[in-house]
Structure formats: structure tokens, C-alpha cells
Write a protein that holds these residues in place. Structure first.
Motif, short mmCIF file in Angstrom:
data_model
loop_
_atom_site.label_atom_id
_atom_site.label_comp_id
_atom_site.label_asym_id
_atom_site.label_seq_id
_atom_site.Cartn_x
_atom_site.Cartn_y
_atom_site.Cartn_z
N PRO A 1 0.93 -1.55 0.20
CA PRO A 1 -0.44 -0.19 -0.54
C PRO A 1 0.42 1.09 -0.30
CG PRO A 1 -0.45 -1.28 2.14
CD PRO A 1 0.59 -2.36 1.64
N ALA A 2 1.99 1.13 0.40
CA ALA A 2 2.71 2.36 0.54
C ALA A 2 3.38 2.20 -1.09
CB ALA A 2 4.06 2.52 1.75
N THR A 3 3.92 1.78 -1.28
CA THR A 3 3.95 2.37 -2.98
C THR A 3 3.51 2.43 -3.80
OG1 THR A 3 5.96 0.43 -2.30
CG2 THR A 3 6.01 0.92 -4.66
N TRP A 4 2.19 1.58 -3.41
CA TRP A 4 0.65 2.37 -4.54
C TRP A 4 0.86 3.94 -4.01
CZ3 TRP A 4 -4.10 3.40 -3.23
CH2 TRP A 4 -5.38 3.53 -3.68
N ALA A 5 0.61 3.79 -3.02
CA ALA A 5 -0.27 5.08 -2.48
C ALA A 5 1.38 6.34 -2.79
CB ALA A 5 -0.40 5.63 -1.45
N LEU A 6 1.73 5.52 -2.32
CA LEU A 6 3.32 6.48 -3.23
C LEU A 6 3.54 7.12 -4.75
CD1 LEU A 6 5.70 8.94 -2.93
CD2 LEU A 6 7.61 6.98 -2.45
N SER A 7 3.32 6.36 -5.99
CA SER A 7 2.74 5.97 -7.47
C SER A 7 1.81 6.35 -7.78
CB SER A 7 3.41 4.62 -7.41
OG SER A 7 4.02 4.02 -7.09
N LEU A 8 0.88 6.73 -6.72
CA LEU A 8 0.21 7.35 -7.41
C LEU A 8 -0.14 8.66 -7.07
CD1 LEU A 8 -3.40 6.94 -8.44
CD2 LEU A 8 -4.28 6.40 -6.19
N GLY A 9 0.05 9.09 -5.99
CA GLY A 9 0.10 10.59 -5.32
C GLY A 9 1.50 11.53 -6.79
N LEU A 10 1.84 10.45 -6.53
CA LEU A 10 3.84 11.18 -7.84
C LEU A 10 2.62 11.48 -9.35
CD1 LEU A 10 6.99 9.31 -7.24
CD2 LEU A 10 6.11 11.49 -6.98
N ALA A 11 1.74 10.19 -10.03
CA ALA A 11 1.31 10.85 -10.95
C ALA A 11 0.65 12.22 -10.71
CB ALA A 11 0.89 9.13 -11.43
N LEU A 12 -0.51 11.94 -10.20
CA LEU A 12 -1.35 12.82 -9.91
C LEU A 12 -0.69 14.34 -10.24
CD1 LEU A 12 -3.96 11.43 -6.80
CD2 LEU A 12 -4.59 11.89 -9.91
N LEU A 13 0.78 14.27 -9.11
CA LEU A 13 1.59 14.88 -9.29
C LEU A 13 1.72 15.79 -10.93
CD1 LEU A 13 2.74 15.35 -5.61
CD2 LEU A 13 1.06 17.06 -6.16
N VAL A 14 2.66 14.55 -11.23
CA VAL A 14 2.99 14.91 -12.81
C VAL A 14 2.03 15.55 -13.64
CG1 VAL A 14 3.89 14.27 -14.08
CG2 VAL A 14 5.04 14.08 -12.22
N ASN A 15 0.98 14.34 -13.68
CA ASN A 15 -0.13 14.54 -14.71
C ASN A 15 -0.98 16.27 -14.61
OD1 ASN A 15 -1.74 12.95 -16.73
ND2 ASN A 15 -3.82 13.22 -15.32
N ARG A 16 -0.66 16.63 -13.37
CA ARG A 16 -1.27 17.72 -13.21
C ARG A 16 -0.76 19.10 -14.26
NH1 ARG A 16 -6.33 18.44 -10.03
NH2 ARG A 16 -5.03 20.82 -9.35
N LEU A 17 1.18 19.19 -13.97
CA LEU A 17 1.62 19.88 -14.47
C LEU A 17 1.38 20.53 -15.59
CD1 LEU A 17 5.47 18.30 -12.95
CD2 LEU A 17 4.21 19.96 -11.88
#
Length: 321
Positions: free
Chosen positions: A104-120
């Protein structure tokens, strides 16, 4: 061109219909190209994957010490030896807890990074590359960097240097199991190595979500942020999340490189693969018992994967959800 006459009016003769023959050469060429490209891969898969798996299963029912040639059929004695081994059973329990945390830690971190990068709006490709680059780093090299430069347990290590600024004494990160600071070292290096790859998967899934869904939600009064993420984004990422979690589960039970290099001399906190490595390539070199342990670990991974897929509905169509 020959003509025919009807009531004195000249008319052209009907053209002959030519039968088109199938282009067998092109079809044969396509078949040849298929086997040309897939043949080497299939041969390598058979030689380096299927044959070793079959040989390991066959070897697990025989007595094989200091040799990979079966000598005496012992049935399930190797399995009994492995399942009654306290170190191996302890490693399975330990890494079940480890998987329950790291997945779950890797899932949450990966999803969080994806959301941030996708909003750039700018430099999206740059940040996507920066977060993805660690996946190309060798696990061995990353483990040595973490061990010798960041968490080496002396005052010259980066972690202890930063803690020293706040008056905290040096911490032996990898030398003391109580408290188990080594888990912080292992978890951070694994998060750094894995998150970028799964971030790319989530970015691809985010870009496939129709914009019309967010527009319709905005017209219905949904606020951008948590509401749209909970009711639109997260459900649309269900299939990708399931695949990511399954891959993370398999990777957690197959952990070897970082543990072997970080805790090579330790007798605690070892993963199942390290215990099997010691069993098969240690002093006794019991390849039969090591093969039996590999079969047990494979079956455990399959069971956990199937249960996880069943819980999250992996492979079900949209209409059955």
C-alpha cells in the motif's frame, strides 16, 4: 476490343472476369516474420524459465546434496524439512507483514506522484523522467549507496549527519534489530526504486479517463479535489490499481538483492529467497530442500495473488461489477 451488334448498334464485348488468386507469398512471409521475431523469445523462455521450473519441481522430490542430479527418491521429505524449518517459516511470516506494508505504501506514493505530474502544465516530461530514472538503477548498486552513503551508521553518513544537526546521536541503522531501524533503510530504497515505474502506469491510466466525466461532474456540482478523485478518478483506476497491487505483491515475496546486500551477515529480517539461498548454496548445499522451498514459495505467491485478484475483481467485466 471486339464488339457485338444488337439491332444494328455496336456494343462492346463483355470483359472477362479475372479470378484473383490469394497472395500466398505474402501470407507465408507474415508467418515467417512472426516466428522470426517470436521464435528466439520462445526458445529463451523455454530454456531459461520453463525447463528450470520443471527441473526444480522434479528435484524437490529427490535427495540432492552437492549435486543437481537426483540420486534417491524421498517423496515429500524435502517439503517437510522446509516447512518445519523455523527460519524459513519465520521469514514467510515476516515478509507477509512486509508485503502488507510496502504494497500500500508504494501504491499510494506512485499514485500521488502520478496525480502531481499529470497536473503539471510545463516540464511534465522532465519530472516524469526524473521519477522514472531510479527504475533503471541496479538493486545491488542502490543497496550499496543506501548502506555506505546514506545509512552507514557512523557520523559521516547522510542520515546521521542530518540528525546530528538536531542533537540526535548516531543510529546503527543496519546493526541492531531492536529497534528494527533496518526496515526504514530497506523500505526507503525499495520505494525509491519501484515508485517511478508504477507512476508511469498510473499516468497512462489517468490520461485515458474521458474528460467528459469531469465536465459532467462539474455541471452536477461536484467540487474539484477529493470529491472528483473519490467518485471519478479512483473508480476509473480500478483495473490499473489491481494490476499494480498484484505486481507489488509478487515483487515483495521475491525480494532478494537489497536484503542480501544490506543484511548479508544478519540472522534476522531475511526474506524467504535469502533463506532458500542459504539452504541450497550454504554449507550443506541441499538442492532438493532448496527446490522444495522454492515450490512452496511459488505456491504461496500464487495463492496470495489469486486471493487479491478475487477481492479486487481482477479480470471481471464492467457489467459484472
Amino acid at each position: 476490343m471486339s464488339t457485338t451488334t444488337t439491332r444494328g448498334v455496336a456494343q462492346p464485348a463483355p470483359a472477362k472476369v479475372s479470378k484473383t488468386r490469394p497472395r500466398r507469398g505474402l501470407r507465408a512471409s507474415s508467418t515467417f516474420n512472426f516466428w522470426l521475431f517470436t521464435g528466439p523469445f520462445l526458445i529463451g523462455l523455454i530454456i531459461f524459465v520453463f525447463v528450470p521450473i520443471g527441473w526444480s519441481i522434479w528435484l524437490s522430490f529427490f535427495e540432492a546434496r552437492f549435486t543437481v542430479t537426483p540420486s534417491e527418491f524421498v517423496g515429500f521429505e524435502n517439503y517437510q524439512q522446509v516447512l518445519t524449518d523455523a527460519d524459513f517459516r519465520g521469514s514467510l511470516v515476516t515478509f507477509t507483514v512486509f508485503a502488507a506494508f510496502i504494497v500500500p505504501a508504494t501504491w499510494a506514493l506512485s499514485l500521488g506522484l502520478a496525480l502531481l505530474v499529470n497536473r503539471l502544465r510545463f516540464m511534465r516530461a522532465f519530472f516524469r523522467s526524473v521519477f522514472f530514472l531510479p527504475t533503471a538503477v541496479s538493486y545491488v548498486a542502490a543497496s550499496l549507496i543506501w548502506k555506505m552513503s546514506l545509512f552507514n551508521g557512523v557520523r559521516f553518513g547522510l542520515a546521521n549527519t542530518v540528525l546530528g544537526w538536531f542533537g540526535v546521536e548516531n543510529i546503527a541503522w543496519l546493526s541492531n534489530p531492536d529497534p528494527p531501524w533496518y526496515w526504514l533503510v530497506i523500505v526507503t530504497v525499495r520505494l525509491w526504486l519501484q515508485s517511478g515505474f508504477y507512476m508511469i502506469l498510473f499516468i497512462a491510466a489517468l490520461q485515458n479517463i474521458p474528460r467528459e466525466l469531469y465536465e459532467a461532474a462539474s455541471l452536477d456540482g461536484a467540487k474539484p479535489g477529493w470529491q472528483t478523485f473519490r467518485h471519478i478518478t479512483l473508480p476509473q483506476l480500478r483495473a490499473t490499481s489491481t494490476a499494480v497491487i498484484l505486481l507489488l505483491l509478487v515483487a515483495a515475496y521475491q525480494a532478494f538483492d537489497e536484503f542480501f546486500n544490506l543484511l548479508s551477515k544478519a540472522t534476522w529480517g531475511q526474506p524467504p529467497l535469502v533463506e532458500l539461498y542459504k539452504m541450497a548454496l550454504g554449507e550443506n548445499q541441499n538442492y532438493g530442500a532448496g527446490s522444495a522451498g522454492a515450490v512452496v514459495l511459488t505456491l504461496l505467491i500464487c495463492v496470495v495473488t489469486l486471493l487479491q485478484g478475487k477481492i479486487m475483481g481482477f479480470g471481471r467485466g464492467e457489467e459484472s461489477k
